[in-house]
Scaffold this motif. Structure first.
Motif, PDB file in Angstrom:
ATOM      1  N   MET A  98     -15.685 -36.108 -10.963  1.00  0.00           N
ATOM      2  CA  MET A  98     -16.479 -35.680 -10.113  1.00  0.00           C
ATOM      3  C   MET A  98     -16.940 -37.080  -9.263  1.00  0.00           C
ATOM      4  O   MET A  98     -17.026 -37.878  -9.736  1.00  0.00           O
ATOM      5  N   PRO A  99     -16.635 -36.830  -7.903  1.00  0.00           N
ATOM      6  CA  PRO A  99     -17.024 -37.998  -7.044  1.00  0.00           C
ATOM      7  C   PRO A  99     -18.460 -38.520  -7.202  1.00  0.00           C
ATOM      8  O   PRO A  99     -19.512 -37.643  -7.564  1.00  0.00           O
ATOM      9  N   GLU A 100     -18.625 -39.636  -7.026  1.00  0.00           N
ATOM     10  CA  GLU A 100     -20.029 -40.397  -7.086  1.00  0.00           C
ATOM     11  C   GLU A 100     -20.866 -39.655  -5.950  1.00  0.00           C
ATOM     12  O   GLU A 100     -20.520 -39.573  -4.816  1.00  0.00           O
ATOM     13  N   GLN A 101     -22.080 -39.504  -6.179  1.00  0.00           N
ATOM     14  CA  GLN A 101     -23.018 -38.873  -5.135  1.00  0.00           C
ATOM     15  C   GLN A 101     -24.246 -39.489  -5.031  1.00  0.00           C
ATOM     16  O   GLN A 101     -25.262 -39.090  -5.482  1.00  0.00           O
ATOM     17  N   LYS A 102     -24.062 -40.783  -4.419  1.00  0.00           N
ATOM     18  CA  LYS A 102     -25.335 -41.850  -4.480  1.00  0.00           C
ATOM     19  C   LYS A 102     -26.344 -41.143  -3.314  1.00  0.00           C
ATOM     20  O   LYS A 102     -27.329 -41.204  -3.566  1.00  0.00           O
ATOM     21  N   TRP A 103     -25.792 -40.393  -2.599  1.00  0.00           N
ATOM     22  CA  TRP A 103     -26.717 -39.774  -1.366  1.00  0.00           C
ATOM     23  C   TRP A 103     -27.585 -38.700  -2.090  1.00  0.00           C
ATOM     24  O   TRP A 103     -28.886 -38.800  -1.867  1.00  0.00           O
ATOM     25  N   LEU A 104     -27.123 -38.028  -3.042  1.00  0.00           N
ATOM     26  CA  LEU A 104     -27.991 -36.984  -3.863  1.00  0.00           C
ATOM     27  C   LEU A 104     -28.851 -37.971  -4.726  1.00  0.00           C
ATOM     28  O   LEU A 104     -30.138 -37.118  -4.866  1.00  0.00           O
ATOM     29  N   ASP A 105     -28.416 -38.885  -5.281  1.00  0.00           N
ATOM     30  CA  ASP A 105     -29.284 -39.503  -6.365  1.00  0.00           C
ATOM     31  C   ASP A 105     -30.432 -40.184  -5.697  1.00  0.00           C
ATOM     32  O   ASP A 105     -31.616 -40.162  -5.747  1.00  0.00           O
ATOM     33  N   ASP A 106     -30.317 -40.806  -4.326  1.00  0.00           N
ATOM     34  CA  ASP A 106     -30.969 -41.528  -3.561  1.00  0.00           C
ATOM     35  C   ASP A 106     -32.127 -40.422  -2.967  1.00  0.00           C
ATOM     36  O   ASP A 106     -33.475 -40.641  -2.927  1.00  0.00           O
ATOM     37  N   ALA A 107     -31.592 -39.340  -2.504  1.00  0.00           N
ATOM     38  CA  ALA A 107     -32.481 -38.031  -2.231  1.00  0.00           C
ATOM     39  C   ALA A 107     -33.632 -37.482  -3.151  1.00  0.00           C
ATOM     40  O   ALA A 107     -34.502 -37.565  -2.940  1.00  0.00           O
ATOM     41  N   GLU A 108     -32.801 -37.388  -4.384  1.00  0.00           N
ATOM     42  CA  GLU A 108     -33.461 -37.019  -5.652  1.00  0.00           C
ATOM     43  C   GLU A 108     -34.910 -38.017  -5.753  1.00  0.00           C
ATOM     44  O   GLU A 108     -36.040 -37.711  -6.194  1.00  0.00           O
ATOM     45  N   ALA A 109     -34.438 -39.242  -5.810  1.00  0.00           N
ATOM     46  CA  ALA A 109     -35.404 -40.442  -6.171  1.00  0.00           C
ATOM     47  C   ALA A 109     -36.651 -40.464  -4.968  1.00  0.00           C
ATOM     48  O   ALA A 109     -37.550 -40.536  -5.534  1.00  0.00           O
ATOM     49  N   ALA A 110     -36.188 -40.233  -3.769  1.00  0.00           N
ATOM     50  CA  ALA A 110     -37.133 -40.106  -2.741  1.00  0.00           C
ATOM     51  C   ALA A 110     -37.932 -39.069  -2.867  1.00  0.00           C
ATOM     52  O   ALA A 110     -39.255 -39.048  -2.645  1.00  0.00           O
ATOM     53  N   TYR A 111     -37.459 -37.883  -3.478  1.00  0.00           N
ATOM     54  CA  TYR A 111     -38.103 -36.559  -3.636  1.00  0.00           C
ATOM     55  C   TYR A 111     -39.283 -36.984  -4.637  1.00  0.00           C
ATOM     56  O   TYR A 111     -40.363 -36.623  -4.376  1.00  0.00           O
ATOM     57  N   GLU A 112     -38.700 -37.361  -5.656  1.00  0.00           N
ATOM     58  CA  GLU A 112     -39.924 -37.717  -6.625  1.00  0.00           C
ATOM     59  C   GLU A 112     -40.896 -38.680  -6.390  1.00  0.00           C
ATOM     60  O   GLU A 112     -42.065 -38.531  -6.750  1.00  0.00           O
TER      61      GLU A 112
END
Length: 186
Positions: free
Chosen positions: A1-15
């Protein structure tokens, strides 16, 4: 599975936004409790239970001023914060009706408001706000429909048919206007 840094960043910003929003709501509840208790103190009202907002809680617990008295059919009175009016609003409760719970009453301005609210009960529900015009001017709509011909009509036959359909719409709307005026309902 490719790295999804953008998703991790978006999740952290949401939190972070969720935590900031919860903190803001908790502080607002605390401020409202302080406003209620301050207003009660200025009027010389000592609540049975003061208004509170427990640490980290976003919900305000209204102050209990007077408990309900079912034998005399007197409402229980609480003090809460009206966000629209930015003033203390009395909430009324009782347990002998089919819908127990707190209901909005009058704004608190004097000690007499507590005495009156206890006897009067909850404020009447305001009429729902209507969107759109209070009444439709169906005759005006019909006349506009009869005069309006779409600009994309190019042939003479299509223009005549469009005009006839507009006239038919006008007739139906005028009939609806007449019937609603005669029958007294829309």
């Amino acid at each position: 599975m490719p790295e999804q840094k953008w998703l991790d960043d978006a999740e952290a910003a949401y939190e972070r936004r969720q935590k900031a929003d919860a903190t803001r709501k908790a502080l607002a509840a605390f401020d409202h409790a302080e406003n209620i208790n301050g207003a009660l103190g200025k009027l010389g009202i000592i609540p049975i239970t003061p208004a509170a907002a427990p640490d980290g809680c976003t919900a305000l617990t209204p102050a209990l001023l007077v408990e309900a008295n079912p034998e005399e059919e007197l409402y229980g009175v609480h003090a809460s914060w009206d966000k629209d009016e930015r003033k203390v609003r009395l909430l009324l409760d009782h347990y002998w009706d089919e819908y127990p719970g707190l209901r909005p009453g009058r704004l608190l301005t004097t000690v007499d408001d507590v005495v009156l609210a206890r006897r009067e009960g909850p404020a009447a529900k305001p009429e729902p706000k209507r969107t759109g015009p209070a009444t439709w001017d169906l005759r005006k709509i019909a006349e506009d429909a009869a005069r309006t011909i779409p600009s994309d009509v190019t042939s003479h036959d299509a223009s005549e048919i469009t005009q006839l359909l507009s006239g038919l719409a006008a007739a139906v709307l005028c009939l609806a206007d007449t019937v609603s005026g005669t029958c007294g309902r829309p």
